[in-house]
Design a protein around this motif. Structure first.
Motif: not given
Length: 260
Positions: A86-88, A93-95, A115-119, A122-124
């Motif tokens: 969901g985060l990805a 969607g936002l990006g 954008f999902g991959v980057l999120a 960095f989050v993990l």
């Protein structure tokens, strides 16, 4: 007021938010309300399992980094990776910069964009780094970080499901739980989780008690910023937005817990 018996709410929370073998017997709005109010309890169970994995590795002689990786992996396993997915999707969607309808269509696609991959990366990385630092402090602080962050993540779901936050689509899990939680109930659960975090942190001293409580409040505040941005961009919440909100809250809580 919660009109659903507590067992139904607990079954809904554990059956929809974890992979624990719990059979959901009711899918109506009352059950969803009870389930989202009980969401932090599901987070508590997930966090306890994550802490147990980290402590087991430490007891076997592993270093703090490996213990941190295991601790971060357990919540992903116990949620089938849905919150990370969901985060990805939310990041994609936002990006995308597209209008709401197009952004929602992008989020429903099975692939993950840049954008999902980057999120995710960095989050993990942030989660593992923060957990490793907590374990370096002591095993107790590492375990506390695992439990508090997982509980704060599900508290963010309770707040995201409060009255006044619409669904972006008429179908899906997001629509099933959108706006089911009364505002007063959401505030009461927030107060209870914050107090519980402070009590748990008090075992390491008054400073840790304050920091644990502050981590919960900061987690839900940052998650609220993301939630409001998603509502503006997409017209409401989706299951992906719920996942993004949960991971954002968990990461924020972990970062706050190792500051200072």
């Amino acid at each position: 007021m919660l009109r659903t018996p507590l067992p139904d709410g607990l079954r809904f929370a554990f059956g929809t938010l974890t992979v624990f073998p719990v059979r959901v017997t009711r899918w109506d709005r009352d059950a969803a309300r009870g389930g989202m109010l009980c969401a932090p309890l599901a987070g508590l169970a997930v966090g306890a399992a994550a802490a147990a994995a980290g402590l087991l590795l430490l007891s076997l002689g592993a270093g703090s980094l490996l213990a941190a990786v295991a601790t971060a992996a357990v919540p992903a396993v116990l949620t089938r990776g849905l919150h990370l997915d969901g985060l990805a999707d939310t990041a994609d969607g936002l990006g995308s910069g597209k209008p709401a309808e197009d952004a929602l269509r992008i989020m429903k696609q099975s692939d993950i964009g840049p954008f999902g991959v980057l999120a995710l990366v960095f989050v993990l990385l942030a989660q593992v780094a923060a957990l490793a630092q907590a374990y370096d402090g002591s095993w107790a602080r590492g375990a506390l970080a695992a439990v508090v962050s997982a509980t704060a993540a599900r508290l963010a779901l309770t707040l995201a499901a409060r009255a006044g936050v619409p669904a972006a689509r008429p179908e899906g899990l997001g629509a099933a739980v959108a706006a089911v939680v009364p505002a007063g109930g959401a505030l009461a659960v927030t107060a209870a989780v914050t107090a519980a975090a402070a009590a748990a942190g008090a075992g390491s001293g008054p400073y840790d008690a304050v920091r644990a409580a502050l981590s919960v409040l900061c987690a839900v505040a940052v998650a609220e910023l993301l939630l409001r941005h998603c509502v503006r961009r997409f017209g409401g919440v989706t299951g992906d937005v719920f996942g993004g909100v949960a991971e954002t809250a968990a990461t924020t809580a972990l970062v706050v817990l190792v500051l200072g």
